[in-house]
Design a protein around this motif. Sequence first.
Motif, PDB file in Angstrom:
ATOM      1  N   TRP A 122       1.018  -1.641  -0.001  1.00  9.47           N
ATOM      2  CA  TRP A 122       0.343   0.300  -0.173  1.00  9.47           C
ATOM      3  C   TRP A 122       1.067   1.279  -0.111  1.00  9.47           C
ATOM      4  O   TRP A 122       0.266   2.135  -0.746  1.00  9.47           O
ATOM      5  CB  TRP A 122      -0.988   0.301   1.180  1.00  9.47           C
ATOM      6  N   ASP A 123       2.020   1.144   0.712  1.00 12.72           N
ATOM      7  CA  ASP A 123       2.997   2.381   1.302  1.00 12.72           C
ATOM      8  C   ASP A 123       3.230   2.645  -0.648  1.00 12.72           C
ATOM      9  O   ASP A 123       4.387   3.577  -0.405  1.00 12.72           O
ATOM     10  CB  ASP A 123       3.527   2.511   1.705  1.00 12.72           C
ATOM     11  N   SER A 124       3.587   1.753  -1.058  1.00 12.85           N
ATOM     12  CA  SER A 124       4.003   2.072  -2.586  1.00 12.85           C
ATOM     13  C   SER A 124       3.803   2.238  -3.270  1.00 12.85           C
ATOM     14  O   SER A 124       3.890   3.026  -4.870  1.00 12.85           O
ATOM     15  CB  SER A 124       5.023   0.966  -3.030  1.00 12.85           C
ATOM     16  N   LEU A 125       1.886   2.289  -3.537  1.00 13.68           N
ATOM     17  CA  LEU A 125       1.285   3.080  -4.494  1.00 13.68           C
ATOM     18  C   LEU A 125       1.118   4.421  -4.505  1.00 13.68           C
ATOM     19  O   LEU A 125       1.023   4.968  -3.150  1.00 13.68           O
ATOM     20  CB  LEU A 125      -0.511   2.784  -4.321  1.00 13.68           C
ATOM     21  N   SER A 126       0.381   4.448  -5.478  1.00 16.11           N
ATOM     22  CA  SER A 126       0.624   7.161  -5.903  1.00 16.11           C
ATOM     23  C   SER A 126      -0.424   6.981  -5.432  1.00 16.11           C
ATOM     24  O   SER A 126      -1.441   6.109  -4.759  1.00 16.11           O
ATOM     25  CB  SER A 126       0.601   6.975  -7.287  1.00 16.11           C
ATOM     26  N   VAL A 127      -0.724   7.990  -4.922  1.00 19.30           N
ATOM     27  CA  VAL A 127      -2.628   8.911  -4.341  1.00 19.30           C
ATOM     28  C   VAL A 127      -3.606   8.743  -5.652  1.00 19.30           C
ATOM     29  O   VAL A 127      -4.115   7.436  -4.664  1.00 19.30           O
ATOM     30  CB  VAL A 127      -2.272  10.246  -4.130  1.00 19.30           C
ATOM     31  N   ILE A 128      -2.828   8.930  -6.982  1.00 17.75           N
ATOM     32  CA  ILE A 128      -4.805   7.842  -8.075  1.00 17.75           C
ATOM     33  C   ILE A 128      -4.765   6.662  -7.396  1.00 17.75           C
ATOM     34  O   ILE A 128      -5.632   5.809  -7.420  1.00 17.75           O
ATOM     35  CB  ILE A 128      -3.710   8.255  -8.960  1.00 17.75           C
ATOM     36  N   GLN A 129      -3.594   5.803  -7.795  1.00 14.93           N
ATOM     37  CA  GLN A 129      -3.883   4.790  -7.507  1.00 14.93           C
ATOM     38  C   GLN A 129      -4.072   4.154  -6.321  1.00 14.93           C
ATOM     39  O   GLN A 129      -5.245   3.359  -5.512  1.00 14.93           O
ATOM     40  CB  GLN A 129      -2.243   3.596  -6.939  1.00 14.93           C
ATOM     41  N   LYS A 130      -4.027   4.662  -4.934  1.00 14.43           N
ATOM     42  CA  LYS A 130      -4.992   4.823  -3.319  1.00 14.43           C
ATOM     43  C   LYS A 130      -6.207   4.859  -4.030  1.00 14.43           C
ATOM     44  O   LYS A 130      -6.397   3.976  -3.369  1.00 14.43           O
ATOM     45  CB  LYS A 130      -3.844   5.446  -2.448  1.00 14.43           C
ATOM     46  N   LYS A 131      -6.357   5.943  -4.468  1.00 17.97           N
ATOM     47  CA  LYS A 131      -7.953   6.795  -4.599  1.00 17.97           C
ATOM     48  C   LYS A 131      -8.287   4.907  -5.184  1.00 17.97           C
ATOM     49  O   LYS A 131      -9.816   4.836  -5.207  1.00 17.97           O
ATOM     50  CB  LYS A 131      -8.073   7.687  -5.502  1.00 17.97           C
ATOM     51  N   LEU A 132      -7.929   4.573  -6.379  1.00 18.14           N
ATOM     52  CA  LEU A 132      -9.026   3.724  -7.311  1.00 18.14           C
ATOM     53  C   LEU A 132      -9.279   2.477  -6.637  1.00 18.14           C
ATOM     54  O   LEU A 132     -10.366   1.950  -6.725  1.00 18.14           O
ATOM     55  CB  LEU A 132      -7.887   3.277  -8.449  1.00 18.14           C
ATOM     56  N   TYR A 133      -8.401   2.168  -5.413  1.00 17.21           N
ATOM     57  CA  TYR A 133      -7.935   0.757  -5.289  1.00 17.21           C
ATOM     58  C   TYR A 133      -9.339   1.172  -3.646  1.00 17.21           C
ATOM     59  O   TYR A 133     -10.141  -0.036  -3.564  1.00 17.21           O
ATOM     60  CB  TYR A 133      -6.705   0.252  -4.054  1.00 17.21           C
ATOM     61  N   ALA A 134      -9.209   1.912  -3.084  1.00 12.90           N
ATOM     62  CA  ALA A 134      -9.684   2.589  -1.817  1.00 12.90           C
ATOM     63  C   ALA A 134     -11.382   2.177  -2.939  1.00 12.90           C
ATOM     64  O   ALA A 134     -12.482   2.195  -2.321  1.00 12.90           O
ATOM     65  CB  ALA A 134      -9.855   4.118  -1.409  1.00 12.90           C
ATOM     66  N   ARG A 135     -11.683   3.356  -3.911  1.00 18.00           N
ATOM     67  CA  ARG A 135     -12.714   2.461  -4.636  1.00 18.00           C
ATOM     68  C   ARG A 135     -13.335   1.769  -4.887  1.00 18.00           C
ATOM     69  O   ARG A 135     -14.437   1.565  -4.917  1.00 18.00           O
ATOM     70  CB  ARG A 135     -12.578   3.881  -6.137  1.00 18.00           C
ATOM     71  N   GLN A 136     -12.858   0.522  -5.380  1.00 16.63           N
ATOM     72  CA  GLN A 136     -12.800  -0.578  -5.265  1.00 16.63           C
ATOM     73  C   GLN A 136     -13.453  -1.044  -4.101  1.00 16.63           C
ATOM     74  O   GLN A 136     -14.479  -1.420  -4.892  1.00 16.63           O
ATOM     75  CB  GLN A 136     -11.437  -0.960  -6.222  1.00 16.63           C
ATOM     76  N   ALA A 137     -12.557  -1.279  -3.313  1.00 14.41           N
ATOM     77  CA  ALA A 137     -13.134  -1.897  -1.886  1.00 14.41           C
ATOM     78  C   ALA A 137     -14.730  -0.833  -1.417  1.00 14.41           C
ATOM     79  O   ALA A 137     -15.452  -2.325  -1.070  1.00 14.41           O
ATOM     80  CB  ALA A 137     -12.233  -1.542  -0.783  1.00 14.41           C
ATOM     81  N   GLU A 138     -14.567   0.227  -0.867  1.00 12.24           N
ATOM     82  CA  GLU A 138     -16.172   0.405  -1.707  1.00 12.24           C
ATOM     83  C   GLU A 138     -17.160   0.223  -2.214  1.00 12.24           C
ATOM     84  O   GLU A 138     -17.993  -0.609  -2.062  1.00 12.24           O
ATOM     85  CB  GLU A 138     -15.674   2.268  -1.994  1.00 12.24           C
ATOM     86  N   GLY A 139     -16.625  -0.026  -3.343  1.00  7.40           N
ATOM     87  CA  GLY A 139     -17.906  -0.484  -4.221  1.00  7.40           C
ATOM     88  C   GLY A 139     -18.121  -2.335  -3.576  1.00  7.40           C
ATOM     89  O   GLY A 139     -19.027  -2.797  -3.752  1.00  7.40           O
ATOM     90  N   LEU A 140     -16.769  -2.808  -3.145  1.00  8.74           N
ATOM     91  CA  LEU A 140     -17.181  -4.246  -2.621  1.00  8.74           C
ATOM     92  C   LEU A 140     -17.963  -3.969  -1.678  1.00  8.74           C
ATOM     93  O   LEU A 140     -18.843  -5.029  -1.088  1.00  8.74           O
ATOM     94  CB  LEU A 140     -15.956  -4.577  -2.948  1.00  8.74           C
ATOM     95  N   ALA A 141     -17.872  -3.492  -0.808  1.00  7.61           N
ATOM     96  CA  ALA A 141     -18.753  -3.269   0.699  1.00  7.61           C
ATOM     97  C   ALA A 141     -19.752  -2.939   0.213  1.00  7.61           C
ATOM     98  O   ALA A 141     -20.044  -3.429   1.003  1.00  7.61           O
ATOM     99  CB  ALA A 141     -17.684  -2.069   1.263  1.00  7.61           C
ATOM    100  N   ALA A 142     -19.847  -2.009  -0.563  1.00 14.13           N
ATOM    101  CA  ALA A 142     -21.925  -1.295  -0.926  1.00 14.13           C
ATOM    102  C   ALA A 142     -22.536  -2.731  -1.559  1.00 14.13           C
ATOM    103  O   ALA A 142     -23.215  -2.861  -0.793  1.00 14.13           O
ATOM    104  CB  ALA A 142     -21.778  -0.385  -2.233  1.00 14.13           C
ATOM    105  N   TYR A 143     -22.092  -3.794  -2.537  1.00 12.21           N
ATOM    106  CA  TYR A 143     -22.593  -4.628  -2.575  1.00 12.21           C
ATOM    107  C   TYR A 143     -22.545  -6.518  -1.574  1.00 12.21           C
ATOM    108  O   TYR A 143     -23.668  -6.294  -1.274  1.00 12.21           O
ATOM    109  CB  TYR A 143     -21.670  -5.532  -3.497  1.00 12.21           C
TER     110      TYR A 143
END
Length: 71
Positions: free
Chosen positions: A10-31
Amino acid sequence: MYAGASLPRWDSLSVIQKKLYARQAEGLAAYAAYTDHEIGRVIQAVEDMGKLDNTLIIYMCGDNGTSSKAP
């Protein structure tokens, strides 16, 4: 490493990658939350009919999880 795919730290990701992965996790949590709610409605309906003690409910989910591929 899982099935040949490696995930970056996680700490090797860029800010944009972190936003993308967080958004993907939010989608899975919503599902998961939506599915939990709807399964609860099915169970409640069976209970309301007085059939819960004599009913087997089988739930199968095949969403394949999240992708391990980097953007």
